[in-house]
Design an enzyme around this catalytic site. Structure first.
Site, mmCIF file in Angstrom:
data_model
loop_
_atom_site.group_PDB
_atom_site.id
_atom_site.type_symbol
_atom_site.label_atom_id
_atom_site.label_comp_id
_atom_site.label_asym_id
_atom_site.label_seq_id
_atom_site.Cartn_x
_atom_site.Cartn_y
_atom_site.Cartn_z
ATOM 1 C CB THR A 196 -0.692 0.089 1.396
ATOM 2 O OG1 THR A 196 -1.355 -0.916 1.353
ATOM 3 C CG2 THR A 196 -1.714 1.301 1.225
ATOM 4 C CB VAL A 247 -12.567 -2.688 1.533
ATOM 5 C CG1 VAL A 247 -12.260 -1.692 2.154
ATOM 6 C CG2 VAL A 247 -13.895 -3.540 0.684
ATOM 7 N N GLY A 248 -9.998 -3.133 3.297
ATOM 8 C CA GLY A 248 -9.322 -2.717 4.395
ATOM 9 C C GLY A 248 -9.706 -0.882 4.847
ATOM 10 C CG ASP A 249 -6.095 1.202 6.430
ATOM 11 O OD1 ASP A 249 -5.330 0.543 5.677
ATOM 12 O OD2 ASP A 249 -5.682 2.548 6.770
ATOM 13 N N GLY A 283 -0.318 -0.547 7.107
ATOM 14 C CA GLY A 283 -0.416 -2.064 7.743
ATOM 15 C C GLY A 283 -1.397 -2.536 7.906
#
Lengths: 141, 183
Positions: free
Chosen positions: A1, A30-32, A53
C-alpha cells in the site's frame, strides 16, 4: 500500500492511497486504505496523515483523522502520529501499523507500532533543497 | 531554506515520491501530485502491495482500493474492490470530480470506470497466479476465516459457520502479524 501526503507551496494539502489489500483476503474485503480518515485524511487548515499496515485493525480507529485532529490541537507531526498509534495499542497491544503526518507548514513525522518482524518503519520524503527523495526511518513504539 | 512544497509517503517507494515531487515542482496542485505519485506506484506495482498482479484474494483475483482527498475543499473520492482497472487512484479522482458521491465499490465501480474511459484489462499476472497456487498448496494458509467448519487453520473451503462461537466469544482483536501483506 502507498499512502501519500502532498503539500504545495501555498500550504494546500492533499492525500491519497492505493493498494491491492491483504493477500488471501475473503473476496469483498476492504481495508482502511480507501476509507476517509482511516487510510488518509487531509485538511489544509492543519495538515495531512496517511496510514499503512493491518487495515482490518486500523480502520476501526480512524488513525489518520485522529492524527490530523491531534495536530489541530497543537501536536507536532511526530507526536500526532505517535498518539494515533498509541490509541490503537491501548486496545490491540501488538498490531502491525504505521502512519506519516505532515502539517501545512512543511514539518513532518511518522510513528509505528512494534510487532514481530516490524521494529522500524521506512518512509520517503521530498522537500526543498533535495535533489532526490530522502529515505527516513523511525523506531516503532 | 523554505519548507514547502513537500511530499511524504509510506514505505521506501522512491519513484512515487519523485513523480509527485515533479508535479509540485512544475507548479501544479497537491491533488495532482498525490494522484501522480500513487499512479506511479500502481505502474511500478510497489513491493507487490500496490497495483495489478498482487495480493490475490481467496479466489485468486486481484482487486484494487484507492482514495484521494483535497484538504482545501474537503472533496474526496474513493473506490474499493475495483476489478479489471489498473489505475485505481485515477478512478478515485474521477469519483471525486465526476460524481456527487464519495465512494464506489465492486463491479459497479468498474463499470463506472469504464464509462469514464478507463481501460478494462486483466489484473492477474504470473506472480499473482504463483502466490495463489502456493496458498492452495499450503491448504489455504494463512486464512482470515474463523468460527467456521472445516477448520480454516487446516483446510480450504467451502466453509459453513459453526453453530456456536469458539469459547463463546467473537475473534480477539489481536491477530497474527504478516508484514508483507499490508494495506
Amino acid at each position: 500500500t502507498i499512502g501519500m501526503i502532498g503539500v504545495d507551496k501555498n500550504g494546500n494539502v492533499a492525500t491519497g492511497t492505493s493498494t491491492n489489500g491483504a493477500s488471501h483476503k475473503i473476496p469483498g474485503r476492504v481495508g482502511d486504505s480507501p476509507v476517509i480518515g482511516a487510510g488518509a485524511y487531509a485538511d489544509s487548515s492543519v495538515g495531512g496523515a496517511a496510514a499503512t499496515g493491518d487495515g482490518d485493525t486500523m480502520m476501526r480507529f480512524l488513525p489518520s483523522y485522529q492524527a490530523v485532529e491531534n495536530m489541530r490541537m497543537g501536536a507536532d507531526p511526530t507526536s500526532a502520529c505517535q498518539k494515533a498509534i498509541a490509541r490503537i495499542q491501548k486496545h490491540v497491544p501488538v498490531f502491525f501499523g504505521a502512519i506519516v503526518c505532515a502539517n501545512k507548514t512543511g514539518s513532518y513525522g511518522a510513528a509505528c507500532g512494534k510487532a514481530p518482524g516490524f521494529s522500524q518503519f521506512h518512509y520517503t520524503v521530498f522537500k526543498p533543497g533535495r535533489s532526490q527523495p530522502l529515505d527516513e526511518v523511525v523506531d516503532c513504539l | 531554506q523554505p519548507t514547502l512544497p513537500l511530499v511524504i509517503n509510506t514505505w521506501p517507494f522512491r519513484s512515487a515520491t519523485q513523480a509527485a515531487w515533479n508535479v509540485l515542482a512544475a507548479g501544479r496542485s497537491a491533488l495532482d501530485a498525490v494522484e501522480r505519485g500513487c499512479t506511479q506506484c500502481e505502474i511500478d506495482q510497489c513491493d507487490g502491495s500496490v497495483g495489478y498482479g498482487g495480493s490475490p484474494d481467496e479466489s485468486g483475483e486481484t482487486t484494487l482500493d484507492a482514495m484521494i482527498m483535497d484538504g482545501s475543499t474537503m472533496k474526496a473520492g474513493a473506490v474499493a474492490n475495483l476489478r479489471r482497472i489498473k489505475n485505481a487512484i485515477g478512478v478515485a479522482r474521477a469519483v471525486m470530480e465526476h460524481t456527487k458521491h464519495t465512494f464506489l465499490v465492486g463491479e459497479s465501480a468498474s463499470l463506472f470506470a469504464e464509462s469514464m474511459g478507463f481501460v478494462c484489462e486483466d489484473l492477474t499476472t504470473n506472480r499473482s497466479l504463483s502466490i495463489y497456487s502456493k496458498w492452495l498448496e499450503q491448504h489455504c494458509q494463512p486464512n482470515f476465516r474463523t468460527n467456521v467448519t472445516p477448520d480454516p487453520e487446516k483446510s480450504c473451503g467451502p466453509y459453513k459457520p459453526l453453530k456456536e462461537l469458539k469459547n463463546g466469544k467473537p475473534p480477539s482483536l489481536q491477530k497474527a502479524v504478516d508484514v508483507h501483506s499490508h494495506d
